[in-house]
Design a protein around this motif. Structure first.
Motif, PDB file in Angstrom:
ATOM      1  N   ILE A  92      32.289  27.708  71.341  1.00 19.54           N
ATOM      2  CA  ILE A  92      32.973  27.805  70.046  1.00 19.54           C
ATOM      3  C   ILE A  92      33.476  29.228  69.779  1.00 19.54           C
ATOM      4  O   ILE A  92      34.644  29.442  69.469  1.00 19.54           O
ATOM      5  CB  ILE A  92      32.031  27.363  68.897  1.00 19.54           C
ATOM      6  CG1 ILE A  92      31.687  25.873  69.031  1.00 19.54           C
ATOM      7  CG2 ILE A  92      32.678  27.639  67.530  1.00 19.54           C
ATOM      8  CD1 ILE A  92      30.602  25.399  68.077  1.00 19.54           C
ATOM      9  N   PHE A  93      32.575  30.198  69.932  1.00 20.36           N
ATOM     10  CA  PHE A  93      32.901  31.575  69.553  1.00 20.36           C
ATOM     11  C   PHE A  93      33.327  32.460  70.720  1.00 20.36           C
ATOM     12  O   PHE A  93      33.753  33.597  70.507  1.00 20.36           O
ATOM     13  CB  PHE A  93      31.678  32.225  68.869  1.00 20.36           C
ATOM     14  CG  PHE A  93      31.283  31.576  67.585  1.00 20.36           C
ATOM     15  CD1 PHE A  93      31.961  31.830  66.414  1.00 20.36           C
ATOM     16  CD2 PHE A  93      30.202  30.695  67.540  1.00 20.36           C
ATOM     17  CE1 PHE A  93      31.602  31.226  65.221  1.00 20.36           C
ATOM     18  CE2 PHE A  93      29.815  30.094  66.346  1.00 20.36           C
ATOM     19  CZ  PHE A  93      30.529  30.362  65.186  1.00 20.36           C
ATOM     20  N   GLY A  94      33.194  31.971  71.935  1.00 20.00           N
ATOM     21  CA  GLY A  94      33.508  32.798  73.099  1.00 20.00           C
ATOM     22  C   GLY A  94      32.292  33.575  73.565  1.00 20.00           C
ATOM     23  O   GLY A  94      31.214  33.508  72.957  1.00 20.00           O
ATOM     24  N   GLU A  95      32.438  34.324  74.632  1.00 17.76           N
ATOM     25  CA  GLU A  95      31.327  35.110  75.195  1.00 17.76           C
ATOM     26  C   GLU A  95      30.850  36.155  74.190  1.00 17.76           C
ATOM     27  O   GLU A  95      31.618  36.644  73.353  1.00 17.76           O
ATOM     28  CB  GLU A  95      31.756  35.797  76.494  1.00 17.76           C
ATOM     29  CG  GLU A  95      32.105  34.834  77.635  1.00 17.76           C
ATOM     30  CD  GLU A  95      30.892  34.055  78.142  1.00 17.76           C
ATOM     31  OE1 GLU A  95      29.737  34.522  77.935  1.00 17.76           O
ATOM     32  OE2 GLU A  95      31.088  32.982  78.736  1.00 17.76           O
ATOM     33  N   ARG A  96      29.584  36.541  74.324  1.00 18.36           N
ATOM     34  CA  ARG A  96      29.024  37.547  73.444  1.00 18.36           C
ATOM     35  C   ARG A  96      28.961  38.904  74.121  1.00 18.36           C
ATOM     36  O   ARG A  96      28.732  38.977  75.312  1.00 18.36           O
ATOM     37  CB  ARG A  96      27.593  37.141  73.010  1.00 18.36           C
ATOM     38  CG  ARG A  96      27.630  35.958  72.087  1.00 18.36           C
ATOM     39  CD  ARG A  96      26.255  35.419  71.773  1.00 18.36           C
ATOM     40  NE  ARG A  96      26.393  34.386  70.781  1.00 18.36           N
ATOM     41  CZ  ARG A  96      26.829  33.151  71.068  1.00 18.36           C
ATOM     42  NH1 ARG A  96      27.107  32.825  72.311  1.00 18.36           N
ATOM     43  NH2 ARG A  96      26.962  32.251  70.121  1.00 18.36           N
ATOM     44  N   ASN A  97      29.128  39.921  73.310  1.00 22.64           N
ATOM     45  CA  ASN A  97      28.979  41.291  73.804  1.00 22.64           C
ATOM     46  C   ASN A  97      27.659  41.828  73.286  1.00 22.64           C
ATOM     47  O   ASN A  97      27.556  42.267  72.142  1.00 22.64           O
ATOM     48  CB  ASN A  97      30.139  42.160  73.321  1.00 22.64           C
ATOM     49  CG  ASN A  97      30.050  43.582  73.865  1.00 22.64           C
ATOM     50  OD1 ASN A  97      29.121  43.913  74.597  1.00 22.64           O
ATOM     51  ND2 ASN A  97      31.004  44.416  73.512  1.00 22.64           N
ATOM     52  N   TYR A  98      26.639  41.818  74.131  1.00 24.94           N
ATOM     53  CA  TYR A  98      25.305  42.237  73.685  1.00 24.94           C
ATOM     54  C   TYR A  98      25.174  43.754  73.671  1.00 24.94           C
ATOM     55  O   TYR A  98      24.153  44.297  73.263  1.00 24.94           O
ATOM     56  CB  TYR A  98      24.235  41.614  74.588  1.00 24.94           C
ATOM     57  CG  TYR A  98      24.068  40.133  74.354  1.00 24.94           C
ATOM     58  CD1 TYR A  98      23.382  39.666  73.235  1.00 24.94           C
ATOM     59  CD2 TYR A  98      24.612  39.204  75.224  1.00 24.94           C
ATOM     60  CE1 TYR A  98      23.239  38.312  72.994  1.00 24.94           C
ATOM     61  CE2 TYR A  98      24.473  37.836  74.998  1.00 24.94           C
ATOM     62  CZ  TYR A  98      23.779  37.401  73.886  1.00 24.94           C
ATOM     63  OH  TYR A  98      23.643  36.051  73.659  1.00 24.94           O
TER      64      TYR A  98
END
Length: 230
Positions: A222-228
């Motif tokens: 839904i939101f795309g990959e995350r940048n941790y």
């Protein structure tokens, strides 16, 4: 883009339900908004999305307080006892209870506010060392222990299946979870509902629905990959 992604996942949920001969109303799609800005949540609110999942209690608390319209926030990540106070009256459901120690701490915070905390018992169905959760064979014992707490209400089970290349590889685990849920439900334990089965994520939610999931927790799709690193 986020709106389009959500609608695509929603369509996939409906398709998986039809394939399994289930009513799509039986499955709640939780948009996992962890690490994503409030603006992403606001975009989905505009199309009527009401359920969002967060991992970190402080992030859930901040978004709960700043969101323009009341929505349902789910605490889906591991919960430390000293962080319960942040979300006890803000999370509609705590998905990650895996010990009596944690349940007891939730009981104390809920009692202070004269409220009932709805929780799911997290099961480590694949016995992965890197995952939280109670072992399958110890689940009923833990549920019986927690069931005596007056301010904690068990609503069902949750699991995080292994990350696999082929989602079919997790079908066995999802099936096992459904059997476990039905087995515990058949015991009719006081103060315990076994109506909710939270399982299935971006990689495998369609298989989870086919095997009986009633809540799927979908973030990346839904939101795309995350940048941790942020």
């Amino acid at each position: 883009m986020i709106t389009d992604n959500y609608k695509e996942v929603e369509a996939n949920v409906i398709e998986a339900c039809k394939k399994a001969g289930r009513d799509p109303k039986e499955v709640l799609l939780i948009a996992v908004s962890k690490t994503k800005p409030l603006s992403d949540i606001e975009e989905l609110i505009k199309i009527g999305v009401k359920d969002f999942g967060e991992n970190k209690p402080q992030e859930l608390k901040a978004k709960f307080e700043d969101v323009s319209t009341p929505v349902n926030f789910h605490q889906i990540g591991h919960l430390q006892t000293n962080k319960i106070k942040y979300i006890i009256d803000k999370a509609v459901l705590i998905h990650s209870v895996d010990s009596f120690h944690l349940a007891e701490a939730i009981e104390k915070e809920a009692a202070k506010r004269d409220m009932i905390a709805n929780v799911l018992i997290e099961v480590n169905i694949a016995n992965e060392e890197s995952k939280f959760g109670v072992k399958k064979e110890e689940t009923e014992k833990l549920i019986r222990e927690i069931s005596v707490l007056p301010h904690v209400k068990i609503k069902g089970l949750m699991t995080i299946a292994p990350f696999v290349e082929n989602p079919e590889d997790n079908r066995l685990y999802f099936r096992e979870m459904k059997h476990l849920l039905l087995d515990i439900k058949s015991k009719n334990i006081d103060n315990v509902d076994m109506e909710t089965l939270s399982m299935g994520m971006t990689n495998d939610y369609k298989i989870a629905i086919e095997e009986g999931s009633t809540m799927v927790r979908v973030g990346t799709a839904i939101f795309g990959e995350r940048n941790y690193a942020i």
